[in-house]
Design a protein around this motif. Sequence first.
Motif, mmCIF file in Angstrom:
data_model
loop_
_atom_site.group_PDB
_atom_site.id
_atom_site.type_symbol
_atom_site.label_atom_id
_atom_site.label_comp_id
_atom_site.label_asym_id
_atom_site.label_seq_id
_atom_site.Cartn_x
_atom_site.Cartn_y
_atom_site.Cartn_z
ATOM 1 N N GLY A 14 16.551 -3.035 -1.184
ATOM 2 C CA GLY A 14 15.756 -1.950 -1.340
ATOM 3 C C GLY A 14 16.609 -0.710 -1.204
ATOM 4 O O GLY A 14 15.992 0.398 -1.005
ATOM 5 N N GLY A 46 6.404 8.897 0.720
ATOM 6 C CA GLY A 46 6.948 7.615 0.490
ATOM 7 C C GLY A 46 5.740 6.730 0.923
ATOM 8 O O GLY A 46 4.456 7.007 1.196
ATOM 9 N N THR A 47 6.046 5.254 0.245
ATOM 10 C CA THR A 47 4.827 4.237 0.548
ATOM 11 C C THR A 47 4.281 4.362 2.069
ATOM 12 O O THR A 47 3.182 4.260 2.265
ATOM 13 C CB THR A 47 5.205 2.959 0.088
ATOM 14 O OG1 THR A 47 6.068 3.061 -1.202
ATOM 15 C CG2 THR A 47 4.651 1.789 0.297
ATOM 16 N N GLN A 48 5.348 4.500 2.772
ATOM 17 C CA GLN A 48 4.930 4.148 4.340
ATOM 18 C C GLN A 48 3.952 5.094 4.638
ATOM 19 O O GLN A 48 2.821 4.651 5.321
ATOM 20 C CB GLN A 48 6.118 4.371 5.273
ATOM 21 C CG GLN A 48 5.813 3.744 6.387
ATOM 22 C CD GLN A 48 5.686 2.055 6.476
ATOM 23 O OE1 GLN A 48 6.131 1.458 5.357
ATOM 24 N NE2 GLN A 48 5.019 1.554 7.426
ATOM 25 N N TYR A 57 6.231 -7.536 3.071
ATOM 26 C CA TYR A 57 7.028 -6.328 3.502
ATOM 27 C C TYR A 57 6.479 -6.037 4.806
ATOM 28 O O TYR A 57 5.649 -5.910 5.523
ATOM 29 C CB TYR A 57 6.572 -5.141 2.636
ATOM 30 C CG TYR A 57 7.161 -3.678 2.778
ATOM 31 C CD1 TYR A 57 8.400 -3.786 3.067
ATOM 32 C CD2 TYR A 57 6.381 -2.727 2.889
ATOM 33 C CE1 TYR A 57 9.117 -2.866 2.976
ATOM 34 C CE2 TYR A 57 7.004 -1.535 2.930
ATOM 35 C CZ TYR A 57 8.619 -1.680 2.932
ATOM 36 O OH TYR A 57 9.046 -0.343 3.396
ATOM 37 N N THR A 89 1.829 -6.824 -3.376
ATOM 38 C CA THR A 89 2.959 -6.181 -4.496
ATOM 39 C C THR A 89 2.904 -7.049 -5.757
ATOM 40 O O THR A 89 3.993 -7.801 -5.947
ATOM 41 C CB THR A 89 4.474 -6.567 -3.736
ATOM 42 O OG1 THR A 89 4.405 -7.899 -3.293
ATOM 43 C CG2 THR A 89 4.432 -5.477 -2.485
ATOM 44 N N PHE A 123 7.148 -8.881 -3.120
ATOM 45 C CA PHE A 123 8.359 -8.742 -1.967
ATOM 46 C C PHE A 123 8.101 -9.618 -1.004
ATOM 47 O O PHE A 123 7.231 -9.695 -0.163
ATOM 48 C CB PHE A 123 8.000 -7.192 -1.391
ATOM 49 C CG PHE A 123 9.192 -6.954 -0.573
ATOM 50 C CD1 PHE A 123 10.311 -6.392 -1.358
ATOM 51 C CD2 PHE A 123 9.411 -7.027 0.696
ATOM 52 C CE1 PHE A 123 11.599 -5.989 -0.524
ATOM 53 C CE2 PHE A 123 10.532 -6.868 1.461
ATOM 54 C CZ PHE A 123 11.698 -6.255 0.913
ATOM 55 N N ASP A 132 0.942 -2.422 -3.821
ATOM 56 C CA ASP A 132 2.107 -1.710 -3.851
ATOM 57 C C ASP A 132 3.025 -1.705 -4.952
ATOM 58 O O ASP A 132 3.565 -2.848 -5.281
ATOM 59 C CB ASP A 132 2.934 -2.057 -2.638
ATOM 60 C CG ASP A 132 4.207 -1.280 -2.289
ATOM 61 O OD1 ASP A 132 4.626 -0.859 -3.297
ATOM 62 O OD2 ASP A 132 4.655 -1.885 -1.286
ATOM 63 N N TYR A 138 6.048 -0.981 -5.818
ATOM 64 C CA TYR A 138 7.381 -0.433 -5.744
ATOM 65 C C TYR A 138 8.091 -1.266 -6.758
ATOM 66 O O TYR A 138 8.111 -2.236 -7.296
ATOM 67 C CB TYR A 138 7.797 -0.960 -4.281
ATOM 68 C CG TYR A 138 8.244 -2.483 -4.169
ATOM 69 C CD1 TYR A 138 7.346 -3.428 -4.358
ATOM 70 C CD2 TYR A 138 9.708 -2.632 -4.145
ATOM 71 C CE1 TYR A 138 7.962 -4.696 -4.433
ATOM 72 C CE2 TYR A 138 10.083 -3.967 -4.126
ATOM 73 C CZ TYR A 138 9.173 -4.951 -4.295
ATOM 74 O OH TYR A 138 9.505 -6.171 -4.388
ATOM 75 N N THR A 153 6.184 4.881 -5.237
ATOM 76 C CA THR A 153 7.129 5.480 -4.550
ATOM 77 C C THR A 153 8.479 6.156 -5.280
ATOM 78 O O THR A 153 8.673 5.414 -6.517
ATOM 79 C CB THR A 153 7.895 4.624 -3.404
ATOM 80 O OG1 THR A 153 8.947 5.134 -2.621
ATOM 81 C CG2 THR A 153 8.728 3.631 -3.832
ATOM 82 N N SER A 169 11.400 6.135 -3.829
ATOM 83 C CA SER A 169 12.597 5.846 -3.044
ATOM 84 C C SER A 169 13.498 4.830 -3.931
ATOM 85 O O SER A 169 14.661 4.738 -3.486
ATOM 86 C CB SER A 169 12.054 4.854 -1.895
ATOM 87 O OG SER A 169 11.449 5.756 -0.951
ATOM 88 N N LYS A 170 13.126 4.100 -4.770
ATOM 89 C CA LYS A 170 13.871 3.327 -5.702
ATOM 90 C C LYS A 170 14.419 4.004 -6.852
ATOM 91 O O LYS A 170 15.311 3.932 -7.506
ATOM 92 C CB LYS A 170 13.176 1.884 -5.964
ATOM 93 C CG LYS A 170 12.412 1.417 -4.944
ATOM 94 C CD LYS A 170 13.344 0.886 -3.739
ATOM 95 C CE LYS A 170 12.323 0.574 -2.396
ATOM 96 N NZ LYS A 170 13.137 0.210 -1.361
ATOM 97 N N ARG A 228 12.170 10.999 0.514
ATOM 98 C CA ARG A 228 10.684 10.764 1.205
ATOM 99 C C ARG A 228 9.780 11.182 0.202
ATOM 100 O O ARG A 228 8.639 12.054 0.509
ATOM 101 C CB ARG A 228 10.639 11.304 2.675
ATOM 102 C CG ARG A 228 11.582 10.716 3.611
ATOM 103 C CD ARG A 228 11.825 9.368 3.494
ATOM 104 N NE ARG A 228 10.765 8.594 3.847
ATOM 105 C CZ ARG A 228 10.476 7.337 3.320
ATOM 106 N NH1 ARG A 228 11.121 7.164 2.246
ATOM 107 N NH2 ARG A 228 9.306 6.396 3.759
HETATM 108 C C1 LIG Z 1 7.720 -3.615 -0.618
HETATM 109 C C2 LIG Z 1 8.268 -2.153 -0.564
HETATM 110 N N1 LIG Z 1 7.243 -1.307 -0.781
HETATM 111 C C3 LIG Z 1 7.616 0.020 -0.715
HETATM 112 C C4 LIG Z 1 9.014 0.327 -0.274
HETATM 113 C C5 LIG Z 1 9.293 1.723 -0.281
HETATM 114 O O1 LIG Z 1 8.961 2.413 0.878
HETATM 115 P P1 LIG Z 1 9.135 4.021 1.111
HETATM 116 O O2 LIG Z 1 8.378 4.532 -0.085
HETATM 117 O O3 LIG Z 1 8.127 4.255 2.329
HETATM 118 O O4 LIG Z 1 10.505 4.381 1.135
HETATM 119 C C6 LIG Z 1 9.919 -0.780 -0.071
HETATM 120 C C7 LIG Z 1 11.062 -0.353 0.180
HETATM 121 O O5 LIG Z 1 12.018 -1.251 0.932
HETATM 122 C C8 LIG Z 1 9.443 -1.856 -0.008
HETATM 123 O O6 LIG Z 1 10.460 -2.824 -0.080
#
Ligand SMILES: Cc1ncc(COP(=O)(O)O)c(C=O)c1O
Length: 469
Positions: A119, A184-186, A210, A249, A254, A282, A284, A312, A314-315, A322
């Motif tokens: 990740g 972010g996703t969270q 996840y 996902t 994931f 999700d 991602y 997100t 994030s990747k 964030r």
């Molecule tokens: C399944 C999954 N969703 C989302 C994310 C990203 O999370 P965030 O956008 O909160 O950084 C990750 C990060 O490892 C993930 O593994």
Amino acid sequence: MDLSVDLDARGDRVSAIYRALLDAIRAGRLGVGDRLPPSRALARDLGVARNTVATAYERLVAEGLLEARVGAGTYVADLAAPVPAPRRAGSLHPREGWTFRPVPVSGERPVPPHDFRVGIPDASLFPFDTWRRLVAAELRGGAHSPGTYAHPAGLPLLREAIVRSLARSRGVAAAADDVVVTHGTQQALDLVARVLIERGDVVAVEDPGYPFARELFASYGARVVPVRVDAEGIVVEEIPDNARLVFTTPSHQFPLGPPLSLSRRQALLELANRHRIAIIEDDYDSEFRFTERPLETLQAMDRHGRVVYVGTFSKSLLPALRAGYLVAPPSLREALLGARQLADGHGAPAEQAALARFVADGMLARHLRRARATYTERRELVLGGLDRLLGDRLEVVPSAAGLHVTATFRDAGVDDVGVATAALRAGVAVEALSAYAHGPGVPPGLVLGYGAAVTASITPGLRRLARLA
Ligand SMILES: Cc1ncc(COP(=O)(O)O)c(C=O)c1O
């Protein structure tokens, strides 16, 4: 004054005196209110020019640690007082049922020489200079006046850029008003959970899955039910009819990796419609796809407004930004905006405006093209190495997207946590598949990220792993 100054050390003399004084203040050898020797006297003792001592004093005055009183000398200031010792443990405790404790994350651990952590994108690919320029321009006077509060949904400019980009790349059908920009996703998951979940509600999650999603739903009092995953993704017929919410996902399960098959996508939407279940999709990692035609997103196939789509940066960019978003049906919009306002008001407008430029002006697409080329090479090295060096022990789970691959042990009795622990000791960071399991049905395996792996370290890392696994 007892001051030991190492004037032979590398660096200039002013800094050496400054550091020695700072150490003396921190160690309490110089206390609040103590008078320092006149600069001329200390300079004579140390055998340096008076100006050298005076400059070191000035630096500490500027930092508020010393105070220069006109005509009366230089004193240790109140600001230099030591921070009081921490108080007793306290008698406040979280509510009953609160169980989650923070877990160590990637930025807190040392980087191993063979880095297959999951990740993490390659931060060295990120165009920091461009980003700095964009954020600085926004702070100087951009889309939002920095002295005022902003809309909880996020800057319209960014929401428009996101819907255009999602329509093109993922077939997501939405208007800018359907988007909430999140940290972010969270945070997207948190907002949805706040407005949908009541204590005791059943939330179905993929197993393996996840952990941060699972834990989040549990923290709102949900009864989290793990659902098996096979080569076609989540096994839809095993989702309980009484679920309030399903977290899935679909483009890159994931952490196993397969995409959710078309027939399962249709079955999931039918189930959701029949039993009034909400779905969080999700998406991602979908930016890094290694096949020509991806399957349509659940959001694009949904005719009844039961899907909240989550994405997100994030990747595709960096986790530290964030930055992410959700796309929700209009029936949830007001509640989600309210939840966002209660949670943290809104995101940071300057960064959002910079991101809008980055997406709308094609910089994201350019960055993704470069990143994809790098990750494709790393992915092929990982897949080739797993096959050549570990193929007799591990079987790769087929996948078509993302920044990691998963392989299961042919021998179901292997202790994957033990292998991952031994590997880390040998400088190879991989993750045990069982760390992502909720129930007992998940086979032992290894999850290998290649986003942050230095290309040249991949094959030697797999060789080392082959000696241990
Ligand atoms: C399944 C999954 N969703 C989302 C994310 C990203 O999370 P965030 O956008 O909160 O950084 C990750 C990060 O490892 C993930 O593994």
